[in-house]
Structure formats: C-alpha cells, structure tokens
Design an enzyme around this catalytic site. Sequence first.
Site, mmCIF file in Angstrom:
data_model
loop_
_atom_site.group_PDB
_atom_site.id
_atom_site.type_symbol
_atom_site.label_atom_id
_atom_site.label_comp_id
_atom_site.label_asym_id
_atom_site.label_seq_id
_atom_site.Cartn_x
_atom_site.Cartn_y
_atom_site.Cartn_z
ATOM 1 N N PHE A 78 0.890 -1.031 -0.045
ATOM 2 C CA PHE A 78 0.207 -0.055 -0.171
ATOM 3 C C PHE A 78 0.973 1.248 -0.036
ATOM 4 O O PHE A 78 1.819 1.329 0.955
ATOM 5 C CB PHE A 78 -0.930 -0.101 1.242
ATOM 6 N N VAL A 113 2.189 -1.797 4.604
ATOM 7 C CA VAL A 113 2.087 -0.360 4.374
ATOM 8 C C VAL A 113 3.205 0.423 4.353
ATOM 9 O O VAL A 113 4.137 0.316 5.243
ATOM 10 C CB VAL A 113 1.137 0.229 5.522
ATOM 11 N N CYS A 114 3.405 1.359 3.127
ATOM 12 C CA CYS A 114 4.922 1.881 3.229
ATOM 13 C C CYS A 114 4.918 2.922 4.263
ATOM 14 O O CYS A 114 4.311 3.880 4.583
ATOM 15 C CB CYS A 114 4.676 2.778 1.808
ATOM 16 N N VAL A 115 6.056 2.599 5.009
ATOM 17 C CA VAL A 115 6.340 3.613 6.008
ATOM 18 C C VAL A 115 6.526 4.987 5.847
ATOM 19 O O VAL A 115 5.886 5.925 6.641
ATOM 20 C CB VAL A 115 7.634 3.244 6.852
ATOM 21 N N GLY A 152 3.130 6.319 4.886
ATOM 22 C CA GLY A 152 1.954 6.198 5.934
ATOM 23 C C GLY A 152 2.301 7.312 6.903
ATOM 24 O O GLY A 152 1.265 8.011 7.532
#
Lengths: 100, 139, 119
Positions: C39, C77-79, C82
């Site tokens: 994501f 989830v991409c840090v 995010g």
Amino acid sequence: MLHTVNKSPFERNALESCLRLAKKGSAIILFEDGVYGAMAGTAKSDMVASRTGDYEFYVLGPDLAARGIAEDQIIGGVKVVDYGGFVDLAADKGTVQSWL
Amino acid sequence: MAFEFDTEGVKKTFTFLNRKAPYGTIYALEVLETVLITAAFEQHANIVFIDDGVYQIKKGQDTKAVNMKNFLPTYGIIEMEKDDADEDEDIDMVWRIIVEKESMEARGLTEDDFKVGVEVLSSAELAEVLDQSDVVIGG
Amino acid sequence: MKFALLVNEGPFTHQASDSAYLFAKAAIEKGHEVPRVFFYYDGVNNANKLSEPQADDRNLVKLWGALAKDHEVDLVVCVAAGMRRGIKDDILAEGFRISGLGQLIEAGLGTDRLVMFGD
C-alpha cells in the site's frame, strides 16, 4: 504483455497513450471508468474499433454492469471477462502495465 | 506475518513510468522514491517520461512560492546512480533515462530543456523497451 | 502463480482499492497465491482501523484483514507514505504491517507478476 486502462477516454489520455505505446499483439483490458472506451456508438469508439486487428481487447463485465452498460452496447471484437478472467489474462499474457 | 521471498540472484528489469506533471499531484514524487530504492537491489531500471511526465524534468523549477518541495535535484541523484552503474564494471545494473519523442515534441520541449541527460526514443522504440520489462511501476 | 499487488489509492475516493481486493480474491479462488499487497500513496488509508464506513457500505479495511488471515497475504503499508498521512502502528488495522519501500521491490522480484491499481 497485458495493459490495463481504468480511465474514460473522454476524461484522460490513458487509452490514447496505451494505444500509442503498447506493442502490437498485446492484450488490453478496460476496467473501472476505462469501460467507457469499449462502448459502441460514442465519439471515442473508433479508438478501440479501429485497432481490433492490432490488439486483443477485453472489458471487465462487473464494471460494465455497475455503469448500466449492456454487453450488446460493446464494440464488436471486445471480449467481456469477469475478475477471474482478468486474473487469467494477467497470468497468461506476461508483464502487466497499468495506464492510469 | 512476514512472507519470505527467495530473491537471491534474481535479476529483473523494472520500468518506472512517469506520466503525470509535477506538483499538481504527488505521483511524481513518490515514484522517484521507488526508483531510488531499486538501486539498492542492483536491478535494471528504465526511468521513462511520457505524456505530462516530461514536464517533471524541465529545467528551472522554483517551488518556493507554492510551498512545495522542489524535487528536481532528486533526478540529479538518479542520473548519478545511472552513471555509477555505467562506470562500475562490478555492478551488473543497466539504468536508462528515456523520454518519448512524441510526448516531448507535443509539449514544445527539446532535449535542451531537460535537467538530466536523456535518451529520446520514438513511440515504436519505446514500445519495445516497455515490452521487455518484467515489472512496471507508475503509469 | 504468485501475484504481488500495489495499491495506490484509499478506499473512499477511487475504485482502485476495491478492484485490487476483488482481483486478489479472484486470484486466490483460482488457486494462485497473493503473498504480498503493498500500500503506497493514499493506499495507506486502507490500513486505518479508525475508519468507520456507514452500515450499508463495505468495510475494505476489515475485508483486507480477513483476506490476510485466511490466505496468508502479507499486507505492507509503506512507512514513508504512511507517516506523511498519519498511518502509524497505533492506528494500524489487524493484518497490516508497516515497512519500507524495499518490500515493494522485493515483491516485484519474488513474484511472477506485479499488478498496480491506482489513479
């Protein structure tokens, strides 16, 4: 290769660019708002209708139904598939490229 | 649960497709971040600019008055990565920075307008490059 | 065959997340594997457990979680994406984890196809 187009040709140039840059013989699936590009009798129909000899065209049935488009309103030569058919195309045709 | 992928020795060609103008939306910036990560994996990469994406590398961008990060310098880093890969014989990694001729000309630009050195390819030539890609990101 | 998916939009502005979910479900039903969904961009909003859709709407956050649980799908989830959008561990829905962009490239290397859904 499988190219996916999810934008209406009336709003964006995703379909136009796909048809300029997809190698002949590729498969192209129209889904989400891209399905409007598969309708016969519109000002944009020729984009797909004139290229059915160059590409295999597919359109996602659930997205047609959601937008009130009947299968008999689709350009001849464009095949209707469901999500399973979309998966099959992604598996069979090689690399998937999305035109957004 | 973290799935373990066996990627040892896997070599693929990634194509990063930039089709959107900078600043109006965030798409250009986040594709760039992905390109930079790919260098760490020593993979082949085509960084391709077509449609309004060609505006991303136009010289002379000054974003101070619109409150947004100017990411033009980041393309310089990508060009450095490409040059490193070209020069270092121990790195099996080919990077290409490509602009589609038709998109460039349609927007009144020439090669001299770009911040980084690019290969200008025709639609037909680019179609071959795209067709040879294993993974396409962006679009 | 192994499919990795990249989801670049959230569940409440674009159809992309729903298309991705239905594609993943269809792939699994056909006997394929979907080892990872990544994501990125506003796609990180798929992982927000504070999201409360109306009762007659689908809850994609929970649907992803169930898919992950039932079919071992790694929801990443991409840090960086995010953090920009406030998607951190304390509001992360069940089944998701936060990690770096390298996980996207790794998924591209470790699967047969990467399929992107976005705007």
